[in-house]
Scaffold this motif. Structure first.
Motif, mmCIF file in Angstrom:
data_model
loop_
_atom_site.group_PDB
_atom_site.id
_atom_site.type_symbol
_atom_site.label_atom_id
_atom_site.label_comp_id
_atom_site.label_asym_id
_atom_site.label_seq_id
_atom_site.Cartn_x
_atom_site.Cartn_y
_atom_site.Cartn_z
ATOM 1 N N TRP A 185 -2.461 0.684 3.102
ATOM 2 C CA TRP A 185 -2.321 1.994 2.451
ATOM 3 C C TRP A 185 -3.680 2.563 2.062
ATOM 4 O O TRP A 185 -3.949 3.758 2.234
ATOM 5 C CB TRP A 185 -1.402 1.902 1.218
ATOM 6 N N TYR B 49 -5.500 3.660 5.170
ATOM 7 C CA TYR B 49 -4.869 4.891 5.671
ATOM 8 C C TYR B 49 -5.370 6.096 4.858
ATOM 9 O O TYR B 49 -5.790 7.109 5.418
ATOM 10 C CB TYR B 49 -3.345 4.734 5.567
ATOM 11 N N GLU B 50 -5.345 5.958 3.554
ATOM 12 C CA GLU B 50 -5.790 7.056 2.690
ATOM 13 C C GLU B 50 -7.263 7.373 2.903
ATOM 14 O O GLU B 50 -7.672 8.537 2.942
ATOM 15 C CB GLU B 50 -5.574 6.666 1.219
ATOM 16 N N ARG C 192 -0.002 4.474 9.424
ATOM 17 C CA ARG C 192 0.990 4.715 8.370
ATOM 18 C C ARG C 192 2.301 3.977 8.681
ATOM 19 O O ARG C 192 2.907 3.358 7.795
ATOM 20 C CB ARG C 192 1.239 6.222 8.240
ATOM 21 N N LYS D 68 0.959 1.402 -4.261
ATOM 22 C CA LYS D 68 -0.059 2.017 -3.379
ATOM 23 C C LYS D 68 0.640 2.923 -2.357
ATOM 24 O O LYS D 68 0.168 4.011 -2.052
ATOM 25 C CB LYS D 68 -0.883 0.945 -2.648
ATOM 26 N N ALA E 67 0.352 7.002 -1.883
ATOM 27 C CA ALA E 67 -0.074 7.591 -0.603
ATOM 28 C C ALA E 67 0.960 8.552 -0.023
ATOM 29 O O ALA E 67 0.597 9.509 0.655
ATOM 30 C CB ALA E 67 -0.363 6.475 0.415
ATOM 31 N N THR E 68 2.252 8.311 -0.306
ATOM 32 C CA THR E 68 3.287 9.080 0.412
ATOM 33 C C THR E 68 4.267 9.818 -0.495
ATOM 34 O O THR E 68 4.963 10.717 -0.034
ATOM 35 C CB THR E 68 4.143 8.137 1.284
#
Ligand code: GLY
Length: 424
Positions: free
Chosen positions: A90, A93-94, A115, A148, A152-153
């Motif tokens: 995560w 990805y971020e 993701r 996390k 992120a989502t």
């Protein structure tokens, strides 16, 4: 806009001048946070290649000396490291997503794929919403994966799971003692209710869940979780530390009347020694508790436990990475993971204290990250982890001088914090 650019320039110069001052003193190299983040992304990509075909229930745990790829363990409430790998994915990805519109963007795998892989690993932990508490590590497992992922989502399923896990963690609280029972399976071995310093980290789940309950207007549960977390931090502050601010690993309490019986070690060198990672949990833990409570007692304590760590580090280590225990004989293995946890914590703590102290903490964190980012600690092409030279459980002879997943997790977290510090 102009003002912002000027501020950014001044801040960058300050950070790099502080880095170079330390460079002269201790030969710590300066380093570039963007390159370090890119390096982490490259290592994640290599690790993902090596993990194929994927079994999303198997979580990377360690790479021992001479090995190249992760040894994995089945995700479960008994595997305390189950959440770190999803959390690393995560964060990576971020971090890559944040670069999309810049020339620094160099994602080695499509962001959508990254993701999806992060989601698949996180989804395999959904059992934590419905299983009883095995021990306090439920906090680590949940915070590092679902929280996390939620950050992120905004996926509500992660929130649902994390809220359920917080309620489960709270079942381990003993109101007579005033702390969470960290290891239910060891009550007999220790002769009472045991609480370990690591447990401070897991209060974050309770504080976070209290905040979410407040938003849902569930005032009763909000107060319950907040009070458990605060009481645990208070009781621990009272009993779990020596006069100088160094901590025991394990505090043992009378199960019936709650009085403090003794402080002992489990993973440290001796009952009276400073186990480096234990102290790092205290530094991170009290910094985080201050974030949620704004209580000056906790801020003072966070500084006290930091200051003794930095003092002892200077006395016992040839760089900014400690021996696995500050009282272990010279030449003992290092523990890079402790340095990663402390660096991440200090990049938060430096924002809560006065300017001079804040500068000291920020410089120390940068020096730690600079040392960790050298060939001495980065694995590079030796294995697919970010870092080498962590020590898991020295007295048990396990994971000594190894790459361990939580070192990588807190290293990446600290780099991301430093990057956003510089951008503010
Ligand atoms: N929480 C276990 C450890 O720090 O090794």
């Amino acid at each position: 806009m102009k003002k912002n650019i000027l501020f950014l320039l001044t801040l960058t110069m300050l950070v790099f001048s502080s880095c170079s001052q330390r460079t002269q003193k201790s030969k710590s190299p300066s380093f570039d946070v963007d390159s370090a983040l890119t390096y982490c992304h490259q290592q994640v990509t290599k690790a993902l290649e090596a993990l194929q075909p994927y079994d999303f229930t198997m979580m990377p745990r360690n790479i021992l000396a001479g090995e190249q790829t992760w040894n994995c363990r089945k995700a479960s409430t008994q595997e305390w490291c189950s959440g770190f790998w999803p959390g690393i994915l995560w964060m990576d990805y971020e971090s890559e997503k944040g670069k999309v519109n810049s020339e620094k963007f160099a994602a080695a795998i499509p962001l959508d794929s990254l993701r999806k892989i992060a989601e698949a690993y996180t989804d395999s932990l959904s059992f934590i919403a419905s299983q009883p508490a095995f021990d306090h590590d439920l906090g680590f497992i949940t915070i590092n994966s679902c929280l996390k992922g939620y950050e992120a989502t905004g996926n509500d399923e992660y929130k649902r799971i994390a809220l359920a896990a917080a309620d489960t963690l709270a079942t381990l609280f003993n109101p007579t003692v005033g702390t969470i029972l960290s290891w239910p399976r060891h009550v007999k071995d220790y002769g009472g209710h045991n609480t370990i310093m690591d447990n401070m980290m897991n209060l974050e789940l309770l504080f976070w869940a209290a905040g979410e309950n407040e938003k849902m207007r569930n005032v009763e549960n909000e107060k319950r979780l907040y009070n458990i977390a605060t009481r645990h931090a208070e009781t621990t502050m009272k009993n779990h530390f020596r006069e100088d601010g160094s901590c025991y690993h394990v505090a043992v309490y009378d199960t019936l009347d709650g009085h403090f019986i003794k402080g002992v070690t489990h993973q440290g060198y001796a009952d009276s020694s400073m186990w480096s990672r234990g102290q790092s949990w205290a530094i991170y833990g009290y910094t985080m508790v201050y974030r949620f409570t704004h209580d000056q007692r906790f801020l003072g304590h966070a500084q006290k436990v930091t200051d003794i760590y930095l003092k002892r580090l200077k006395e016992t280590s040839d760089d900014w990475v400690p021996l696995w225990d500050m009282d272990a004989p010279a030449g003992a293995p290092k523990d890079a993971s402790a340095a990663c946890v402390v660096a991440s914590a200090l990049l938060e703590l430096c924002q809560y204290v006065d300017a001079e102290k804040g500068q000291t903490y920020r410089e120390a964190a940068i020096a730690m990250l600079a040392d960790l980012s050298t060939d001495r600690y980065q694995s590079r092409d030796r294995n697919v982890a970010f870092l080498m030279h962590s020590t898991g459980h020295h007295p048990a002879g396990s994971e000594i001088d190894a790459s361990i997943i939580y070192a990588d997790y807190y290293y990446l977290e600290a780099l991301i914090k430093l990057k956003s510090n510089l951008l503010r």
